[in-house]
Design a protein around this motif. Structure first.
Motif, short mmCIF file in Angstrom:
data_model
loop_
_atom_site.label_atom_id
_atom_site.label_comp_id
_atom_site.label_asym_id
_atom_site.label_seq_id
_atom_site.Cartn_x
_atom_site.Cartn_y
_atom_site.Cartn_z
N CYS A 1 0.82 -1.22 0.00
CA CYS A 1 0.00 0.00 0.00
C CYS A 1 0.85 1.27 0.00
CB CYS A 1 -0.91 0.01 1.22
SG CYS A 1 -2.13 -1.32 1.26
N LYS B 1 -0.66 -4.34 3.21
CA LYS B 1 0.08 -3.44 4.08
C LYS B 1 1.53 -3.87 4.17
CE LYS B 1 -1.66 -2.21 7.99
NZ LYS B 1 -2.26 -2.30 9.34
N GLU C 1 -5.28 -3.13 3.37
CA GLU C 1 -5.98 -1.86 3.52
C GLU C 1 -6.87 -1.63 2.31
OE1 GLU C 1 -2.94 1.07 3.97
OE2 GLU C 1 -2.78 0.80 6.14
N THR D 1 -9.58 -1.76 6.94
CA THR D 1 -8.40 -2.62 7.13
C THR D 1 -8.85 -4.04 7.43
OG1 THR D 1 -8.28 -2.20 9.51
CG2 THR D 1 -7.02 -0.72 8.07
#
Length: 426
Positions: free
Chosen positions: A55, A78, A127, A139
């Protein structure tokens, strides 16, 4: 002189230090999930570069491009954060097969392995990002666990896997998950799905499944090493998935057909050094135990000496034995030792045999183990100081028994030529 059972020969150590796996009986190490792309090497460890895969690397241009297709959100991996190191206490006990699943159920971002089993526990986070504002709107955090079982006499290996959704917030809704295990080499079947398709998953729910891969040995191939990895594909309702998460199992597998006249295949984790466990029940065992304690090299004693390594060539083994037992030094003692035989250490079937070290019987300590009044005593013949090999006076059947234990160990643990192993004598 009294002989002591080697109660201090502890060979079970669990550690996360950066020492080689060859130095310990079992290891628990860090594992870091990645996104799709080139697999990180074990040498990179927690410092693996995830640039272009998470991300953090989602750009406004990428968001605009997705928004123009009519999609209002994306799902991305993430950045993985390694867990702090933790060291389990070593225990002064002989090596035992531990419950791999129990280890990985309780130690996030760690993995465990021994000769035939292994497991890994890793965290995977996603995310959801709004393509118009660039803000995180949701999330999701998962725990992925894989337990691997290799076969002593089969080219197939099996893994049980589980995926748990630990938390989900905001727009991370309508989540589904798929799991696929793939081999990194044409040496084995390409891949297997843990369950059919992409299955719904909600907070607290666990998806359980299994995968099976097989070594496809080609003509004339004796052994091969390869790795495998797991791809976890998460989808959220209405979101475009940028990259699925994946993690490679942190240890390579080696499969071979070195036993059973080249017909019995099997697989191991080769970085795990196996241990021959030998309880002192007769003079042959006592001969080994005294030698480990008293020879200067302390062959096979983990933490004191170097591991032994297998000598596969029968002609070399015969030469090793002849150099130690047939130079005229050893003389039979039929009265105190019925069916007396020359029992050498280090074993003729190892590269550490005195014969392979350029020694002969006259260079070895000559001893006679005997059990008296419930304890083992050892009689010396000449000097036994600063020796690198032993010739023991041992009844023939007990000599043969030790050799049989070594041969069975080689086969059971699939110890190949020149491969390392430890001894545990108690």
């Amino acid at each position: 002189m009294a002989f002591s059972a080697l109660g201090t020969l502890s060979l079970l150590t669990v550690t996360v230090q950066e020492s080689s796996a060859a130095q310990v009986a079992a290891e628990v190490r860090e594992v870091v999930p990645s996104a799709a792309g080139q697999a990180p090497s074990l040498a990179q460890g927690a410092g693996v570069d995830l640039a272009g895969q998470t991300c953090d690397d989602v750009t406004p241009r990428m968001l605009s491009s997705v928004a123009r297709t009519g999609e209002d959100k994306i799902l991305c991996l993430k950045d993985a954060k390694p867990a702090p190191e933790a060291t389990a206490k070593s225990t002064p006990a002989p090596p035992q097969v531990q419950d791999a699943r129990g280890v990985c159920d309780t130690q996030p971002n760690r993995y465990f392995y021994d000769r035939f089993t292994g497991c890994v526990n890793t965290k995977v986070g996603y995310e959801v990002i709004d393509t118009r504002t660039g803000k995180v709107t949701g999330t999701a955090s998962f725990t992925a666990i894989q337990d691997v079982t290799l076969q002593t006499s089969d080219s197939m290996w099996h893994s049980e896997v589980s995926l748990r959704l630990d938390s989900a917030t905001g727009s991370a809704t309508g989540l589904t998950a798929a799991w696929r295990t793939t081999c990194d080499s044409s040496a084995c079947t390409s891949g297997d799905d843990a369950w059919t398709g992409s299955q719904p998953i909600s907070v607290g729910k666990v998806l359980d499944g299994a995968t099976t891969l097989t070594w496809a040995a080609g003509s004339g191939i004796n052994q091969q090493k390869f790795g495998f990895r797991n791809t976890i594909t998460i989808n959220a309702g209405g979101a475009v998935l940028i990259n699925p998460a994946w993690f490679a199992f942190p240890q390579q597998i080696r499969c071979d057909n070195d036993f059973g006249s080249g017909t019995r295949m099997g697989c191991v984790f080769p970085d795990y050094i196996p241990t021959l466990d030998m309880a002192i029940t007769h003079a042959g065992h006592a001969n080994v135990g005294w030698s480990m304690n008293n020879l200067i090299d302390k062959w096979g004693w983990q933490g004191k000496g170097q591991p032994l390594t297998r000598e596969k060539d029968q002609s070399v083994r015969d030469q090793n034995r002849a150099k130690i037992c047939e130079d005229g030094t050893w003389k039979a003692m039929p009265d105190p030792v019925p069916t007396d035989s020359c029992d050498e250490f280090a074993f003729a079937a190892t590269n550490q045999s005195g014969g392979q070290l350029g020694l002969t019987g006259k260079d070895c300590a000559q001893i006679r183990p005997a059990q008296e009044n419930g304890q083992w005593v050892v009689y010396y013949y000449g000097s036994v100081s600063n020796k690198r090999c032993t010739i023991g006076h041992v009844p023939l059947s007990e000599n043969v028994s030790v050799g049989g234990s070594l041969s069975n160990f080689y086969q059971g643990q699939r110890v190949l030529d020149d491969e390392k192993f430890w001894l545990y004598v108690h």
